[in-house]
Design a protein around this motif. Sequence first.
Motif, mmCIF file in Angstrom:
data_model
loop_
_atom_site.group_PDB
_atom_site.id
_atom_site.type_symbol
_atom_site.label_atom_id
_atom_site.label_comp_id
_atom_site.label_asym_id
_atom_site.label_seq_id
_atom_site.Cartn_x
_atom_site.Cartn_y
_atom_site.Cartn_z
ATOM 1 N N GLY A 109 5.363 21.218 27.262
ATOM 2 C CA GLY A 109 5.802 20.707 28.510
ATOM 3 C C GLY A 109 6.794 20.566 29.426
ATOM 4 O O GLY A 109 7.685 21.928 29.192
ATOM 5 N N ALA A 110 6.038 19.382 30.758
ATOM 6 C CA ALA A 110 8.072 19.910 32.171
ATOM 7 C C ALA A 110 7.807 18.279 31.507
ATOM 8 O O ALA A 110 9.587 18.243 31.828
ATOM 9 C CB ALA A 110 7.254 20.441 32.856
ATOM 10 N N SER A 111 7.758 17.427 31.634
ATOM 11 C CA SER A 111 7.546 16.373 31.609
ATOM 12 C C SER A 111 7.860 15.772 30.632
ATOM 13 O O SER A 111 6.916 14.420 29.788
ATOM 14 C CB SER A 111 7.150 15.196 33.328
ATOM 15 N N THR A 112 8.264 15.604 29.955
ATOM 16 C CA THR A 112 8.521 15.639 28.176
ATOM 17 C C THR A 112 9.132 14.141 27.997
ATOM 18 O O THR A 112 9.849 14.103 28.934
ATOM 19 C CB THR A 112 9.717 16.892 27.723
ATOM 20 N N HIS A 140 5.777 18.380 38.591
ATOM 21 C CA HIS A 140 4.367 19.942 38.521
ATOM 22 C C HIS A 140 4.604 20.433 40.091
ATOM 23 O O HIS A 140 3.408 21.524 39.834
ATOM 24 C CB HIS A 140 3.015 19.480 38.073
ATOM 25 N N ASP A 172 0.378 12.703 38.497
ATOM 26 C CA ASP A 172 -1.619 13.031 38.533
ATOM 27 C C ASP A 172 -2.148 12.544 39.464
ATOM 28 O O ASP A 172 -2.308 11.591 38.988
ATOM 29 C CB ASP A 172 -1.729 13.402 37.327
ATOM 30 N N GLU A 179 -0.346 22.715 37.184
ATOM 31 C CA GLU A 179 -1.846 22.612 36.266
ATOM 32 C C GLU A 179 -3.128 22.972 37.077
ATOM 33 O O GLU A 179 -4.198 22.217 36.954
ATOM 34 C CB GLU A 179 -2.023 21.139 35.633
ATOM 35 N N ASP A 183 -1.833 9.679 36.470
ATOM 36 C CA ASP A 183 -0.391 9.745 35.846
ATOM 37 C C ASP A 183 0.333 9.098 36.575
ATOM 38 O O ASP A 183 1.237 10.233 37.470
ATOM 39 C CB ASP A 183 -0.985 10.722 34.922
ATOM 40 N N GLU A 187 -1.295 6.047 33.484
ATOM 41 C CA GLU A 187 -1.029 6.691 32.495
ATOM 42 C C GLU A 187 0.995 6.194 32.498
ATOM 43 O O GLU A 187 1.457 6.494 34.250
ATOM 44 C CB GLU A 187 -1.069 7.881 32.218
ATOM 45 N N ASP A 227 2.250 7.837 27.156
ATOM 46 C CA ASP A 227 2.160 9.079 27.070
ATOM 47 C C ASP A 227 3.554 9.323 26.599
ATOM 48 O O ASP A 227 3.869 8.757 25.279
ATOM 49 C CB ASP A 227 1.741 10.664 28.058
ATOM 50 N N LYS A 261 -1.032 13.881 22.231
ATOM 51 C CA LYS A 261 -1.060 15.722 22.221
ATOM 52 C C LYS A 261 0.083 16.337 21.168
ATOM 53 O O LYS A 261 1.250 15.859 20.326
ATOM 54 C CB LYS A 261 0.410 15.610 23.506
ATOM 55 N N ARG A 279 -1.287 20.234 27.612
ATOM 56 C CA ARG A 279 0.225 20.231 28.499
ATOM 57 C C ARG A 279 0.690 21.482 29.981
ATOM 58 O O ARG A 279 -0.177 21.808 30.852
ATOM 59 C CB ARG A 279 1.696 20.609 27.537
ATOM 60 N N SER A 280 1.465 20.569 31.006
ATOM 61 C CA SER A 280 1.263 21.424 32.216
ATOM 62 C C SER A 280 1.513 23.356 31.976
ATOM 63 O O SER A 280 1.176 23.688 32.567
ATOM 64 C CB SER A 280 2.684 21.153 32.974
ATOM 65 N N LYS A 298 -7.905 15.122 28.060
ATOM 66 C CA LYS A 298 -7.055 15.728 30.121
ATOM 67 C C LYS A 298 -6.620 16.766 29.540
ATOM 68 O O LYS A 298 -5.881 17.561 28.745
ATOM 69 C CB LYS A 298 -6.058 14.416 29.968
HETATM 70 P P1 PGA Z 1 3.924 17.785 30.530
HETATM 71 O O1 PGA Z 1 2.572 16.726 31.833
HETATM 72 O O2 PGA Z 1 2.505 18.174 29.422
HETATM 73 O O3 PGA Z 1 4.514 18.825 31.421
HETATM 74 O O4 PGA Z 1 4.453 16.710 29.822
HETATM 75 C C1 PGA Z 1 1.548 16.643 31.137
HETATM 76 C C2 PGA Z 1 1.859 14.889 31.679
HETATM 77 O O5 PGA Z 1 2.161 14.302 31.721
HETATM 78 O O6 PGA Z 1 0.779 13.965 30.627
#
Ligand code: PGA
Length: 431
Positions: free
Chosen positions: A41-44, A155, A164, A205, A242, A285, A312, A337, A366-367, A388
């Motif tokens: 992920g990036a936005s964890t 992202h 998103d 993405e 999202d 989300e 999330d 996830k 994930r991203s 998703k």
């Molecule tokens: P992430 O993004 O994989 O960077 O967390 C996906 C999401 O936020 O749903």
Amino acid sequence: MTHRIDSIVARRVWDSRGRPAVEADVVTSGGALGRAIAPAGASTGSGEALDRRDGGAEFGGMDVQGAVASVNGPIAQALRGAEVGDQAGIDRILIELDGTAEKSKLGGNATIAVSMAVAHAAAAAEGVPLWRWLGGDAVDTLPLPEIQIFGGGAHAAGRLDIQDFMVVCPGAASFAQALEWTAEVYRAAGGLMKDAGKLAGVADEGGFWPLFDSNEEALGMLTRAIERAGYRPYEQVAISLDVAASQFGKDGRYRLARDGSDLDAAGMIEVLAGWIGRYPIVSVEDPLAEDDATGFQAFASRLGGQVQVVGDDFLVTDAARVKTAAAEKQCDTVLVKPNQRGTLTETRAAWEAAKAAGMGAIVSARSGESEDTTIVHLAVGWGVPQLKVGSFTRSERMAKWNEAIRVEEQLGRSARFAGALPYRSKAAYRA
Ligand code: PGA
Ligand code: ZN
């Protein structure tokens, strides 16, 4: 029949952002191979299982030699001879071997790659597809896909605050048809962006890079794209957002840089309520930040009868948090996830907790992704009604959509499509 683990080998491969990722191979004594790649992920969320990364200068500190060594050393040793069909027992060994709450010793990227590869090996040993292995004869439903058209937030370098802008096709008759409709909406959105001089490549993405002057402009263009493609908004094709609000919200303040606004939770909810009133939005989300449980509660109490409210970063696929969210009426759907928890058994527990509480769920990529298609099999095999994956371009995304087409074909005449099921109780969808 018993199928014992003969060997486990990991290697470094590369993900869709060109970063190192862990791939694990599990081979049984009978020669069956299971293989899986950990996503990233990036936005964890701050409560997620932690990837083990090497730090230092190489690859921006993102290398995974330590995680690969976890698999090839202690994990391979601990699991040799284990019954590959005993997913819960194997995941328990991984959890105990790691011993930390966040999988920081072995690395969540090491444990999830192995846990998923074990499931693949068990299915391969029995000679059945993974979705069938997980769900048995009762499995027959393809999930409703959520597909990104514009990508923002973390992202797209913060080009838009909202992360998103997705479409769902609750009016489609099958998974394959939902993809056909999405392809037309994606194409229409590209045409509108080109006409407006706003076409500028794609985000992480694969959704269009959002050259918009405000968050709301994206919603207007997405609604026009649905109409231009010839679909009835809401009923046939609707919008799912999202917000990923943890990226711009903290300690009760929400700063929408693109809109030049600095809001409290009530102000943020007001903005979202306005969008929900003006655009065909059926799902939202992370509308508030992960540290704002009372904000979630306020949003759900005001808008939960209208739209699906998804957690999330707020729930991080944690069964205990799902139970609390249900009891406190903070949201009604959990994003699932696998790498947020680090084993399939814990991931499934979050879905089971949601089901028991009458909540919905969405299995999610994930991203940072790869050609791995495990999540498609989890959604179908576990009977989770939504999936998703990101956009409708780039092969790490299309690999998943295409895998779902194959599953729908394998199910043949018995295949069902979740369609509008997740939204049946929502006023926005019925509007
Ligand atoms: P992430 O993004 O994989 O960077 O967390 C996906 C999401 O936020 O749903
Ligand atoms: Zn999210």
